[in-house]
Write a protein that holds these residues in place. Structure first.
Motif, mmCIF file in Angstrom:
data_model
loop_
_atom_site.group_PDB
_atom_site.id
_atom_site.type_symbol
_atom_site.label_atom_id
_atom_site.label_comp_id
_atom_site.label_asym_id
_atom_site.label_seq_id
_atom_site.Cartn_x
_atom_site.Cartn_y
_atom_site.Cartn_z
ATOM 1 N N HIS A 113 0.682 24.301 5.001
ATOM 2 C CA HIS A 113 -0.547 25.282 5.747
ATOM 3 C C HIS A 113 -0.099 25.997 6.875
ATOM 4 O O HIS A 113 0.006 26.875 7.053
ATOM 5 C CB HIS A 113 -1.742 24.763 5.425
ATOM 6 C CG HIS A 113 -2.929 25.699 5.752
ATOM 7 N ND1 HIS A 113 -3.867 26.126 4.921
ATOM 8 C CD2 HIS A 113 -3.333 26.127 7.037
ATOM 9 C CE1 HIS A 113 -4.628 26.917 5.367
ATOM 10 N NE2 HIS A 113 -4.058 26.967 6.894
ATOM 11 N N HIS A 117 1.357 29.621 8.293
ATOM 12 C CA HIS A 117 0.861 30.546 9.566
ATOM 13 C C HIS A 117 2.115 30.824 10.552
ATOM 14 O O HIS A 117 2.366 31.862 10.828
ATOM 15 C CB HIS A 117 -0.081 29.669 10.267
ATOM 16 C CG HIS A 117 -1.598 29.831 9.818
ATOM 17 N ND1 HIS A 117 -2.103 30.812 9.406
ATOM 18 C CD2 HIS A 117 -2.365 28.957 9.312
ATOM 19 C CE1 HIS A 117 -3.293 30.759 8.985
ATOM 20 N NE2 HIS A 117 -3.537 29.285 8.892
ATOM 21 N N GLU A 139 -6.457 33.387 6.268
ATOM 22 C CA GLU A 139 -6.628 32.099 5.883
ATOM 23 C C GLU A 139 -6.601 31.971 4.577
ATOM 24 O O GLU A 139 -6.056 31.000 3.866
ATOM 25 C CB GLU A 139 -7.864 31.727 6.391
ATOM 26 C CG GLU A 139 -8.101 30.183 6.547
ATOM 27 C CD GLU A 139 -7.117 29.316 6.953
ATOM 28 O OE1 GLU A 139 -6.325 29.897 7.617
ATOM 29 O OE2 GLU A 139 -7.166 28.215 6.704
ATOM 30 N N MET A 171 -9.146 24.070 8.557
ATOM 31 C CA MET A 171 -7.704 23.624 8.544
ATOM 32 C C MET A 171 -7.446 23.674 10.137
ATOM 33 O O MET A 171 -6.759 22.436 10.633
ATOM 34 C CB MET A 171 -6.813 24.710 7.871
ATOM 35 C CG MET A 171 -7.085 24.612 6.294
ATOM 36 S SD MET A 171 -6.630 22.561 5.697
ATOM 37 C CE MET A 171 -5.119 22.768 5.826
ATOM 38 N N GLU A 172 -7.533 24.511 10.911
ATOM 39 C CA GLU A 172 -7.036 24.479 12.324
ATOM 40 C C GLU A 172 -7.716 25.668 13.007
ATOM 41 O O GLU A 172 -8.343 26.174 12.536
ATOM 42 C CB GLU A 172 -5.512 25.081 12.265
ATOM 43 C CG GLU A 172 -5.355 26.851 12.057
ATOM 44 C CD GLU A 172 -5.434 27.078 10.518
ATOM 45 O OE1 GLU A 172 -6.302 27.747 10.243
ATOM 46 O OE2 GLU A 172 -4.747 26.536 9.732
HETATM 47 ZN ZN LIG Z 1 -5.211 27.968 8.325
#
Ligand SMILES: [Zn+2]
Length: 179
Positions: A113, A117, A139, A171-172
């Motif tokens: 993932h 990005h 996202e 996720m981040e």
């Molecule tokens: Zn993400």
């Protein structure tokens, strides 16, 4: 939350998942080995993070630097450098909470993932600084690509990870910096 970094055997699993993720993504985006070497990113775990790179709120934090924090720039190199900061303590909490979730498929999922990005930033398919709405749309796209890449990947426990985290909203986080 207690900040306990991964042990050596967990780091070994992490290295394995980085190999899997880099392989899947370079194939998907048809990036050759020599091109891949020019992508300016690094993946670090908790023991190598600065204080501002640590968060309890997500599996990872993507820190953008305008120059590489470690390497000195060579004349021909330019552009942003991305440090994928893995949050060992948050990842471990997810595994402890649910016995179906295993470390290798989870870190493979997270790194895949995050690397999507980074590749999309580097290819200018997506801007780093953007609106909340655009960030949400991005996202969703990254989740969809991650799912496509991993759905058929035979690795023990992957289907449980895909089921549990396919729409995960934490996720981040993103961190920009001039330095
Ligand atoms: Zn993400």
């Amino acid at each position: 939350m207690e900040l306990v970094p991964f042990r050596d055997e967990e780091i070994a699993i992490l290295r394995h998942s980085i190999e899997i993720a880099e392989d899947l993504i370079s194939n998907y985006y048809r990036i050759s080995t020599s091109e891949w070497k020019r992508y300016r990113y690094d993946i670090q775990s908790l023991k190598d993070l600065r204080e501002e790179e640590i968060t309890d709120a997500a599996f990872a934090q993507i820190h953008r630097y305008s120059t590489s924090p470690q390497q000195r720039l060579r004349g021909s190199e330019h552009g942003d450098f991305f440090k994928i900061c893995l949050q060992d303590h948050v990842i471990r909490r997810a595994i402890q909470r649910d016995p179906h979730i295993l470390l290798l498929p989870l870190t493979t999922y997270i790194i895949t993932h995050e690397l999507i990005h980074v590749v999309r930033f580097a290819k200018f398919l997506q801007r780093f600084d953007t609106t909340n709405a655009e960030q949400e749309a991005e996202e969703k796209r990254v989740h969809a690509i991650t799912f496509t890449l991993l759905d058929n990947y035979q690795i023990r426990g992957m289907s449980d990870v895909l089921k549990a985290f396919r729409d995960c909203r934490t996720m981040e986080t993103f961190l920009g910096s001039q330095g």
